[in-house]
Design an enzyme around this catalytic site. Sequence first.
Site, PDB file in Angstrom:
ATOM      1  N   GLU A  98       0.821  -1.226   0.000  1.00  0.00           N
ATOM      2  CA  GLU A  98       0.000   0.000   0.000  1.00  0.00           C
ATOM      3  C   GLU A  98       0.852   1.271   0.000  1.00  0.00           C
ATOM      4  O   GLU A  98       0.847   2.040   0.968  1.00  0.00           O
ATOM      5  CB  GLU A  98      -0.983  -0.008   1.173  1.00  0.00           C
ATOM      6  N   GLU A 126      -6.101  -8.286  -0.454  1.00  0.00           N
ATOM      7  CA  GLU A 126      -6.560  -8.317   0.941  1.00  0.00           C
ATOM      8  C   GLU A 126      -8.044  -8.001   0.974  1.00  0.00           C
ATOM      9  O   GLU A 126      -8.511  -7.118   0.243  1.00  0.00           O
ATOM     10  CB  GLU A 126      -5.862  -7.248   1.790  1.00  0.00           C
TER      11      GLU A 126
HETATM   12  C1  GAL Z   1      -4.229  -2.888   4.986  1.00  0.00           C
HETATM   13  C2  GAL Z   1      -2.779  -3.292   5.172  1.00  0.00           C
HETATM   14  C3  GAL Z   1      -2.651  -4.559   5.997  1.00  0.00           C
HETATM   15  C4  GAL Z   1      -3.525  -4.470   7.213  1.00  0.00           C
HETATM   16  C5  GAL Z   1      -4.954  -4.197   6.797  1.00  0.00           C
HETATM   17  C6  GAL Z   1      -5.926  -4.125   7.941  1.00  0.00           C
HETATM   18  O1  GAL Z   1      -4.345  -1.550   4.659  1.00  0.00           O
HETATM   19  O2  GAL Z   1      -2.177  -3.501   3.920  1.00  0.00           O
HETATM   20  O3  GAL Z   1      -1.296  -4.748   6.352  1.00  0.00           O
HETATM   21  O4  GAL Z   1      -3.050  -3.452   8.037  1.00  0.00           O
HETATM   22  O5  GAL Z   1      -4.996  -2.970   6.132  1.00  0.00           O
HETATM   23  O6  GAL Z   1      -7.224  -3.870   7.490  1.00  0.00           O
END
Ligand code: GAL
Length: 661
Positions: A148, A297
Amino acid sequence: MTSPQPLRFGTAWYPEQWPEERWEADLQLMEAAHMNVVRVAEFAWSTMEPSEGHFDFTWLDHAITLAAKHHIAVVLGTPTAAPPAWLTTKYPETLRVDEDGKRAEHGNRQHFSFTSPRYRELSARIALEMAKHFGHNPNVIGWQLDNELAAPSFDPSAKQQFHLWLQHRYGTIAELNRRWATAYWSQTYDNFDEIPVHAKGENPALLLDWKRFATDTWVDYMANQINVIRPNIAPGQFITTNTMHWFQGFDHYVLHRSLDIAAWDDYYPDGHLDPVVNAVQHDLVRGFKQKNFWVMETQPGFVNWGAINTILPPGVTREMAWQAVGHGADAVLYWQWRSALNGQEEYHGTLLGADGTPVPIYAELQKTGAEFEQASKALAGTSLHASVAVLQSYDSHWAIDFQKHSQKFDYEEQFTDLYRALQPLAQNIDILSPDADLTGYKVVFAPSLNVISDATAKNLLAYVQRGGHLVLGPRSGMKNGDNALQPERQPGPLAAALGGHVAQYYALDKPVEITGPLGSGSAAIWAEELSPTAPDAKVLMTYADSAGWLAGKPAAIEHGFGKGSITYIGATLDAGLMKAAVTSSLSEAEVHPILPGLPADVELMDRSSAQGAVWIFINHGSAAQHVETHRDGTELLSGKSGQSIELPPHGVAVYQLARRP
Ligand code: GAL
């Protein structure tokens, strides 16, 4: 390279946070949930390089080998979003400085400077060591660079590089002064070193150039790793990074040129899925490379960083996974498998609890994983094809955000309002850069194309000339590529082809009524008076007599140009009028839904290849729905063949057509 097959389902896994004896149990549970991919190591710098220049990959070798035993492939993250303490202590100049001049400290993440030459050197070294070590590991299928990308730095090296960047762009300071119109407020610069570095409250030309500089810097930051990884990895391993849908820190079209696939992180902190908002975001990301992408994710139910971290209702996490696939995702990975027993994210949703056994949502994801397995073969090699495109412009989004003129004018909301009207009528929709090749699209919408560079104007005019239908929304064509006002009225370089222009724009604090052949309604946020100049320009909408300065004036006009047409809609239309406007544009361009007559809550996504087509239906509503497909096919999750499907609330059907439509 093409996206890896089969359909992937998995999770972010952090073996470095657990004793090795635990890994087998984790992988067994993942395999039991039909997971076939894990992303690892993206925050494990201090474990992989515990002291400067000393690398330890043994643990990761073991983790990857064990994953392979459970038929789980691996995406490796380069760990540069979280530099270790030895690094930031020895090289404090690598630490990020925020806009107010405060330098970051160790203890969080993203605390590095994106311009620091030293940081580049240390990042390239770990990336190279990883690539040499894992680049030909058959169980490693891809690479995620960093994590990110987000926060720029305002440190001295950033300032120096920005000045060099400006010099390269403008050549002479006189040229910069001219294009930035710096006589305004005595902003005239005598040399590049005098130019401040700011991301707000400055000359709009500087602000836009800062965003472009940030884009180029991130591209360079990525290249620093790609250049050492690419030559050392097997050709089948892909390189990506995980981005954040509408995130405005850089131009994602530019960033993705050097990546193999796009990937994004899909989160709903309040636990309420808006399927249209989510659909837009998927299509946006698919447009970064104009091909299938990954959801790197997504939440197993809930997150930990919203105001109230509500869980998605039962079935909706599954619904989201299938919506992702419907929009072109070839992988969905949950963040995260299990929380570290300490650290900033202890409360985040997971698949396992602190005791290492499944939490309730595990069963829903297990079912989803089984379904992915069932549908994987039919979906392999399929992608979305659309005859309608919507243009999304970083320059325009930035330019509007710098000078909103109305706090109520939200670029994303405007974009989504249009998409909301369009989706049921067009179903598959592409979201593209205004500089993309538009050949083959029957109609192209540009909801708020505020900045139109010479190159964009040329691209759009050529598209219309060849027979395309271009529909511009409010605020279009006001600025040129320097974020300066176009010397013509809106839509600037397209005004002649439109056979008209905007006589004046107005921010609204109360709605104005609109009437015309498409129906009646109102605009609540923005309204522009259109002034036709060509005798054959057609007025499509008119402001009502009660509309003050706008009374009786055109709100939308249309004009033929070349073999096509340009329409300009100057008002932020309410839902009813928007639907009418979109319906009329689509019918003129002869765009028809893939399957007409669907219930309002049912979304259809069509993935096809030369071999066949798969229709993914999702019922986003809370009442059961029945759908007639009018085609022979088989619903792959139930195995039922026929010409109809039943969708329970939040239900999903993956319908493989017997023949290509
Ligand atoms: C994302 C990040 C992850 C984790 C996640 C939690 O933005 O890439 O490492 O922190 O959020 O929702």
